[in-house]
Write an enzyme that holds these catalytic residues in place. Structure first.
Site: not given
Ligand code: GRF
Length: 217
Positions: A107, A109
């Site tokens: 994941n 974050h």
């Molecule tokens: C990112 O900020 C990530 O850290 C979080 O969700 C967002 C996803 O953005 N888990 P994207 O869909 O990859 O543009």
């Protein structure tokens, strides 16, 4: 070549970074399938544009979270996925999915974990007055954003920052570290020891440490 299954609910900019890294062969992996729980998610059209199978698995249609995850596991298996990458996938996983891909779910974050797990991590960094935040790629366990940390990038908080401006600066670093973390897995260089991750190979420490240009005076 390692086969990736990317799960995404939203815009999919991290998915795009992964697709691009695979296309440029900077990681020895390919995206085998993209699955979203949200109809019309930009992530799905990004997958289609890249010629990758894009599947919609809406959560409303399943009687329970376990049933949903059972279906997810069977889709991932049918596409022979080795490593699952959550990229803005806005659902908690059940043990059904976690045990099927133990230590093989990543994941991303938007904070330097273990600070600010859960939702609104960027808002919490700003409200807490942090001068530095960042992003983390971690292995998913049964907690929320609690699993072993693979790579982090530090990002400065600037005086004029809003949630949007800080989130954008962090997102740019997410796009750098997520493909790198996947590459480490694809190269078989990740060793998990309890809560700690060790990276095999001489340049291991350099490969794990990043800071955004503003931090390098
Ligand atoms: C990112 O900020 C990530 O850290 C979080 O969700 C967002 C996803 O953005 N888990 P994207 O869909 O990859 O543009």
């Amino acid at each position: 070549m390692m086969r990736l299954g990317v799960l995404a609910s939203g815009s999919g900019s991290n998915l795009q970074a992964i697709l691009d890294a695979c296309a440029h062969r900077s990681i020895p992996a390919q995206v085998a399938v993209v699955i979203s729980n949200v109809a019309g998610a930009r992530a799905l059209s990004r997958a289609e544009e890249a010629g990758v199978p894009a599947l919609l698995l809406p959560h409303g249609a399943h009687p329970s979270r376990d049933a949903y995850d059972t279906e997810m596991v069977s889709l991932l298996r049918s596409h022979r996925v080795d490593l699952v990458c959550l990229a803005g996938f806005m659902r908690l996983l059940t043990p059904v999915l976690l045990s099927a891909f133990q230590n093989r779910i990543l994941n991303i974050h938007p904070s330097l974990l273990p600070a600010w797990p859960g939702m609104h991590a960027v808002r919490h960094a700003l409200k807490g007055g942090a001068r530095v935040s960042g992003c983390t790629v971690h292995i998913v366990d049964e907690g929320t954003d609690t699993g072993p940390i693979v790579i982090q990038a530090a990002v400065p908080v600037l005086d004029g920052d809003t949630e949007e401006s800080l989130a954008a600066r962090i997102l740019a670093q997410e796009h750098r570290i997520y493909p790198r973390a996947i590459a480490l897995f694809a190269q078989g260089r990740v060793e998990i020891d309890g809560r700690r991750v060790r990276i095999k190979g001489a340049a291991a420490d350099a490969a794990r440490t990043f800071s955004s240009p503003e931090l390098n005076d």
